[in-house]
Design a protein around this motif. Structure first.
Motif, PDB file in Angstrom:
ATOM      1  N   GLN A 411       0.846  -1.192   0.000  1.00 40.86           N
ATOM      2  CA  GLN A 411       0.000   0.000   0.000  1.00 40.86           C
ATOM      3  C   GLN A 411       0.882   1.244   0.000  1.00 40.86           C
ATOM      4  OE1 GLN A 411      -2.374  -0.160   3.562  1.00 40.86           O
ATOM      5  NE2 GLN A 411      -0.663   0.258   4.930  1.00 40.86           N
ATOM      6  N   GLY A 412       0.505   2.216  -0.759  1.00 38.93           N
ATOM      7  CA  GLY A 412       1.324   3.419  -0.889  1.00 38.93           C
ATOM      8  C   GLY A 412       2.341   3.279  -2.000  1.00 38.93           C
ATOM      9  N   VAL A 413       3.069   2.179  -2.013  1.00 38.05           N
ATOM     10  CA  VAL A 413       4.034   1.926  -3.089  1.00 38.05           C
ATOM     11  C   VAL A 413       3.302   1.829  -4.434  1.00 38.05           C
ATOM     12  CG1 VAL A 413       5.688   0.282  -4.041  1.00 38.05           C
ATOM     13  CG2 VAL A 413       5.706   0.795  -1.596  1.00 38.05           C
ATOM     14  N   MET A 414       2.251   1.013  -4.461  1.00 40.36           N
ATOM     15  CA  MET A 414       1.519   0.856  -5.714  1.00 40.36           C
ATOM     16  C   MET A 414       0.727   2.120  -6.058  1.00 40.36           C
ATOM     17  SD  MET A 414       2.820  -1.883  -6.426  1.00 40.36           S
ATOM     18  CE  MET A 414       2.187  -1.746  -8.093  1.00 40.36           C
ATOM     19  N   GLY A 415       0.262   2.821  -5.032  1.00 40.47           N
ATOM     20  CA  GLY A 415      -0.398   4.095  -5.295  1.00 40.47           C
ATOM     21  C   GLY A 415       0.525   5.048  -6.023  1.00 40.47           C
ATOM     22  N   ARG A 416       1.774   5.104  -5.586  1.00 40.36           N
ATOM     23  CA  ARG A 416       2.763   5.956  -6.258  1.00 40.36           C
ATOM     24  C   ARG A 416       3.003   5.507  -7.688  1.00 40.36           C
ATOM     25  NH1 ARG A 416       8.355   4.949  -3.814  1.00 40.36           N
ATOM     26  NH2 ARG A 416       8.045   3.076  -5.067  1.00 40.36           N
ATOM     27  N   GLU A 417       3.196   4.183  -7.878  1.00 38.92           N
ATOM     28  CA  GLU A 417       3.494   3.682  -9.224  1.00 38.92           C
ATOM     29  C   GLU A 417       2.302   3.871 -10.162  1.00 38.92           C
ATOM     30  OE1 GLU A 417       6.525   2.768 -10.074  1.00 38.92           O
ATOM     31  OE2 GLU A 417       7.064   3.267  -8.005  1.00 38.92           O
ATOM     32  N   TYR A 418       1.093   3.587  -9.677  1.00 35.21           N
ATOM     33  CA  TYR A 418      -0.082   3.753 -10.530  1.00 35.21           C
ATOM     34  C   TYR A 418      -0.349   5.225 -10.821  1.00 35.21           C
ATOM     35  CZ  TYR A 418      -1.091  -1.195  -9.619  1.00 35.21           C
ATOM     36  OH  TYR A 418      -1.016  -2.568  -9.543  1.00 35.21           O
ATOM     37  N   ALA A 419      -0.018   6.116  -9.884  1.00 34.18           N
ATOM     38  CA  ALA A 419      -0.174   7.553 -10.136  1.00 34.18           C
ATOM     39  C   ALA A 419       0.774   7.997 -11.241  1.00 34.18           C
ATOM     40  CB  ALA A 419       0.097   8.337  -8.849  1.00 34.18           C
ATOM     41  N   ARG A 420       1.994   7.494 -11.226  1.00 35.34           N
ATOM     42  CA  ARG A 420       2.952   7.834 -12.288  1.00 35.34           C
ATOM     43  C   ARG A 420       2.460   7.323 -13.642  1.00 35.34           C
ATOM     44  NH1 ARG A 420       8.297   6.049  -8.762  1.00 35.34           N
ATOM     45  NH2 ARG A 420       8.746   8.117  -7.850  1.00 35.34           N
ATOM     46  N   ILE A 421       1.996   6.075 -13.644  1.00 31.40           N
ATOM     47  CA  ILE A 421       1.507   5.489 -14.891  1.00 31.40           C
ATOM     48  C   ILE A 421       0.285   6.253 -15.402  1.00 31.40           C
ATOM     49  CG2 ILE A 421       0.442   3.415 -15.892  1.00 31.40           C
ATOM     50  CD1 ILE A 421       2.254   1.793 -13.966  1.00 31.40           C
ATOM     51  N   SER A 422      -0.521   6.768 -14.476  1.00 32.93           N
ATOM     52  CA  SER A 422      -1.729   7.507 -14.848  1.00 32.93           C
ATOM     53  C   SER A 422      -1.444   8.949 -15.242  1.00 32.93           C
ATOM     54  CB  SER A 422      -2.735   7.488 -13.689  1.00 32.93           C
ATOM     55  OG  SER A 422      -3.131   6.168 -13.383  1.00 32.93           O
ATOM     56  N   GLY A 423      -0.192   9.361 -15.175  1.00 33.58           N
ATOM     57  CA  GLY A 423       0.176  10.706 -15.611  1.00 33.58           C
ATOM     58  C   GLY A 423       0.024  11.785 -14.558  1.00 33.58           C
ATOM     59  N   GLU A 424      -0.103  11.397 -13.292  1.00 37.65           N
ATOM     60  CA  GLU A 424      -0.195  12.395 -12.229  1.00 37.65           C
ATOM     61  C   GLU A 424       1.168  13.071 -12.032  1.00 37.65           C
ATOM     62  OE1 GLU A 424      -2.858  13.341 -10.601  1.00 37.65           O
ATOM     63  OE2 GLU A 424      -4.245  11.825 -11.400  1.00 37.65           O
ATOM     64  N   PRO A 425       1.181  14.322 -11.548  1.00 41.69           N
ATOM     65  CA  PRO A 425       2.450  14.995 -11.274  1.00 41.69           C
ATOM     66  C   PRO A 425       3.308  14.187 -10.290  1.00 41.69           C
ATOM     67  CG  PRO A 425       0.624  16.556 -11.134  1.00 41.69           C
ATOM     68  CD  PRO A 425       0.013  15.190 -11.264  1.00 41.69           C
ATOM     69  N   GLU A 426       4.602  14.280 -10.438  1.00 42.48           N
ATOM     70  CA  GLU A 426       5.509  13.515  -9.579  1.00 42.48           C
ATOM     71  C   GLU A 426       5.317  13.863  -8.103  1.00 42.48           C
ATOM     72  OE1 GLU A 426       8.543  10.749  -8.562  1.00 42.48           O
ATOM     73  OE2 GLU A 426       7.190  11.007 -10.277  1.00 42.48           O
ATOM     74  N   GLU A 427       5.048  15.152  -7.801  1.00 43.79           N
ATOM     75  CA  GLU A 427       4.843  15.526  -6.402  1.00 43.79           C
ATOM     76  C   GLU A 427       3.648  14.794  -5.808  1.00 43.79           C
ATOM     77  OE1 GLU A 427       5.218  17.603  -9.031  1.00 43.79           O
ATOM     78  OE2 GLU A 427       5.670  19.631  -8.316  1.00 43.79           O
ATOM     79  N   VAL A 428       2.601  14.596  -6.615  1.00 47.74           N
ATOM     80  CA  VAL A 428       1.407  13.879  -6.156  1.00 47.74           C
ATOM     81  C   VAL A 428       1.739  12.413  -5.914  1.00 47.74           C
ATOM     82  CG1 VAL A 428      -0.923  13.134  -6.781  1.00 47.74           C
ATOM     83  CG2 VAL A 428      -0.189  15.480  -7.248  1.00 47.74           C
ATOM     84  N   ALA A 429       2.457  11.802  -6.866  1.00 43.70           N
ATOM     85  CA  ALA A 429       2.805  10.382  -6.755  1.00 43.70           C
ATOM     86  C   ALA A 429       3.655  10.127  -5.507  1.00 43.70           C
ATOM     87  CB  ALA A 429       3.540   9.924  -8.005  1.00 43.70           C
TER      88      ALA A 429
END
Length: 698
Positions: A411-429
């Protein structure tokens, strides 16, 4: 002088869970030491050792008998022991009879200022061989485990069923019975490699024989072997082992005869996030991943620790199982990536957070509001607040993904990776991952302010919500890890030096929580919750300061007065520690104590300058104004302490030349108001009454 011989005790049982072992061995040593001391036995050294199937105690040079003891037995007071004629009373006669003593055996002795009848009796020490059969069963019974089992009777519990007991003193068996097992002079080797019983005649013979029977009893030696084998296997693959200390300790107590087995997995899996591979190997298979010696990148190899001699089928089995787990991870990852992370937010409504606190969707809504409010309170620019709010919006979305449902540690790790894959800003990820930090004591904290704010929001929402619905830690029970949540918040506030008042932090959380609890969160309830949460945070602050080896007196001094922020509390405690036992702080403490001893709890009004009559009180008032002006213009603790030190001369002069409690009500009250104002000024730094004056103070 008594002679000493070695005592050897081994408790053989079914495999004890590895998480119990370290504590059990510590307990065994502590209880043995206490029991031997209680029974007046001298010894040179106590050692413990153990494997999953045995707990071992070795007492070196245990005395062969107890020393004799002169026991003093207190009888009745002398004035109740004899009547007016000097004859023994019934109280004295009863005492003598109960102790089988004569009148000539007793004496009179002063005990705490009163005369008592005492009897000095010699207690002859017993031979060790006579006492051990009684002590050793009691020692075994004293061992406690988190979840003990019973198998013979409900009165006898242990981590796992006991199968044999070996007890030797000077090589001779110590006979006793426990849990239906008769002690003997034999042990058993490795369950599969040498299961037969072997007779033992000494401590040295015990260690040597068991090693021949594929059992390395000493944990330190077993650990050394594991580390060496890991390094050797990793070097063969051109890398080094990625060693997690928790896993290392777990493996240490899973095996009796460690044998490193290297394995491999398909390189195609290396394009998965590294944490997925590491978690699969470490947490699910108890393997040690291998990384490149230079770059630290994962290699398609691992090392497992077997409890058996090497066989190629073991390697094949290790690799096959890992390949299957990684195939599952690949499937979950690919399936999760078919949707934008935003789409998973909708599914939070179907997951209950806590019954009275609603779903994860309601928690998400609260987190967004909290993050925005905390961001504004900390003066973040609007652009940063928007990204913080976005991170709070998405931070729980990965909990409903297939990967996290299967691998909860991610948890949290995958949120970061999926946020990056989804095109979210790096600060958000990054903030999505960091909002779980710190996860445990000593863990890293968020590096970004966005991550810190979402973490603080998550923690205070859980704390305030649980307290509001009556869920609070009690004793050792803390099922929702609320102490850990608060400890993490304290760590973030302190180490990032955030200018967030604790009162404001709690108020914001209760304001937001009111949207869920509505009429249940009355004004009176808010007052009670605020007090409870502040007290709870104070406990965690105490704990954190103790970990920093700040003294109890300093901790209570800084917590004894209102302080704006957690960060300021720690700075104050550290600074006071540096000044402790020095002349500056001695002057401050002495001045404070003289003021506080007479100052009222409340002041009726401000100091009236027109009522200051004596020169010494005028000087003290002007010194007070000068110090107060300095306090208002700086937050430098060293400067504030210097100003308080300068007050000592004026304080001493005041008390040497001015009578405070005069008959004139107005003069008396005005002088008390001056002392109150001074005390309040001191209290802006600490409650100095809690601090000791150094012994050099005259």
């Amino acid at each position: 002088m008594t002679t000493g011989y070695d005592l050897l005790l081994e408790i053989g049982c079914e495999e004890i869970p590895s998480r119990f072992m370290s504590g059990a061995l510590q307990q065994l040593a502590v209880e043995a030491k206490a029991m031997l001391a209680e029974n007046r036995f001298e010894f040179k050294k106590i050692d413990t050792a153990g494997t999953p199937r045995r707990l071992t105690l070795v007492v070196r040079e245990l005395a062969d008998r107890q020393p004799d003891l002169i026991e003093t037995i207190k009888g009745p007071p002398v004035d109740r022991a004899y009547d007016a004629e000097g004859s023994p009373t019934r109280a004295l006669e009863g005492f003598l009879k109960s102790r089988n003593a004569a009148a000539g055996d007793i004496e009179e002795e002063d005990i705490k200022g009163a005369l008592y009848i005492v009897l000095h009796q010699k207690v002859t020490g017993k031979d060790t061989t006579d006492v051990l059969p009684e002590l050793l069963p009691r020692l075994i019974q004293k061992l406690n485990f988190p979840r003990p089992m019973y198998w013979q009777s409900r009165e006898i519990r242990f981590a796992r069923p006991i199968r044999w007991i070996m007890a030797l003193y000077d090589g001779v068996p110590v006979s006793f019975s426990y849990a239906g097992i008769n002690s003997a002079n034999q042990t058993f080797g490795h369950r599969f490699l040498a299961p037969e019983a072997v007779v033992i005649n000494s401590v040295e013979h015990y260690y040597k024989t068991l090693e021949e029977k594929f059992v390395i009893v000493d944990p330190e030696r077993r650990l050394e072997i594991i580390r060496r084998q890991l390094a050797e296997k990793a070097a063969e693959k051109g890398g080094r082992p990625l060693i997690d200390n928790n896993l290392l300790e777990e493996v240490l107590y899973l095996v009796e005869y460690p044998v490193a087995v290297d394995g491999y997995y398909d390189e195609a899996y290396l394009d998965l996030p590294p944490e997925v591979l590491i978690t699969t190997m470490q947490h699910h298979q108890r393997y040690f991943p291998l990384v490149g010696e230079d770059n630290g990148d994962l290699l398609p190899f691992f090392v497992g620790i077997s409890n058996n001699r090497f066989h190629k089928n073991i390697r094949r089995g290790y690799s096959k199982v890992l390949q299957a787990r990684l195939a599952d991870a690949r499937f979950f990852f690919d399936e999760d990536c078919k949707q934008h992370l935003e789409n998973y937010v909708e599914k939070l409504n179907g997951v209950v957070f806590l019954e009275k606190l609603g779903s994860l969707e309601q928690k998400r809504q609260r987190l967004v509001k909290l993050a925005e409010e905390l961001g504004r309170e900390l003066g973040m620019p609007n652009e940063k607040i928007e990204k913080t709010s976005r991170a709070a919006h998405l931070c729980k979305a990965d909990l409903v993904t297939d990967m996290v449902r299967e691998f909860t540690e991610l948890q949290g790790v995958m949120g970061r990776e999926y946020a990056r894959i989804s095109g979210e800003p790096e600060e958000v990820a990054v903030a999505i991952f960091e909002h779980y930090l710190p996860r445990f004591g000593g863990d890293r904290i968020p590096k970004t302010l966005q991550g810190a704010i979402v973490s603080l929001a998550d923690r205070i929402d859980t704390l305030a919500g649980c307290f509001a619905v009556g869920i609070q830690p009690t004793g050792s029970q803390d099922p929702y890890a609320l102490r850990r949540q608060a400890q993490g918040a304290v760590t973030i506030l302190q180490r990032l030096d955030l200018n967030l008042p604790l009162d404001k932090y709690i108020k914001i959380s209760l304001d937001v929580l009111a949207t869920t609890l509505e009429e249940d969160l009355t004004e009176q309830k808010r007052v009670e919750l605020t007090a409870d949460l502040k007290d709870f945070f104070a406990q965690r602050i105490r704990f954190a300061m103790q970990e920093m080896e700040i003294t109890f007196e300093v901790i209570e001094a800084v917590l004894g007065v209102p302080v704006n922020t957690v960060s300021a509390l720690f700075k104050r405690a550290i600074s006071l520690t540096e000044y402790l036992q020095g002349p500056l702080l001695d002057d401050v403490i002495t001045a404070y104590n003289r003021v506080a001893n007479l100052a009222p709890k409340e002041a009726e009004e401000k100091v009236n300058v027109a009522l200051l009559q004596e020169e010494s009180e005028k000087k003290l008032y002007h010194a007070f104004l000068k110090a107060k002006l300095a306090f208002d213009s700086t937050e430098d603790l060293a400067r504030c302490l210097e100003e308080l030190q300068h007050l000592r001369k004026s304080v001493d002069g005041f008390f040497d030349h001015v009578m405070v409690m005069v008959d004139d009500d107005r003069i008396r009250t005005n002088r008390l108001n001056l002392l109150f104002a001074l005390k309040e000024l001191f209290n802006q730094v600490a409650d100095f009454s809690k601090l000791p004056v150094s012994q050099n103070e005259s």
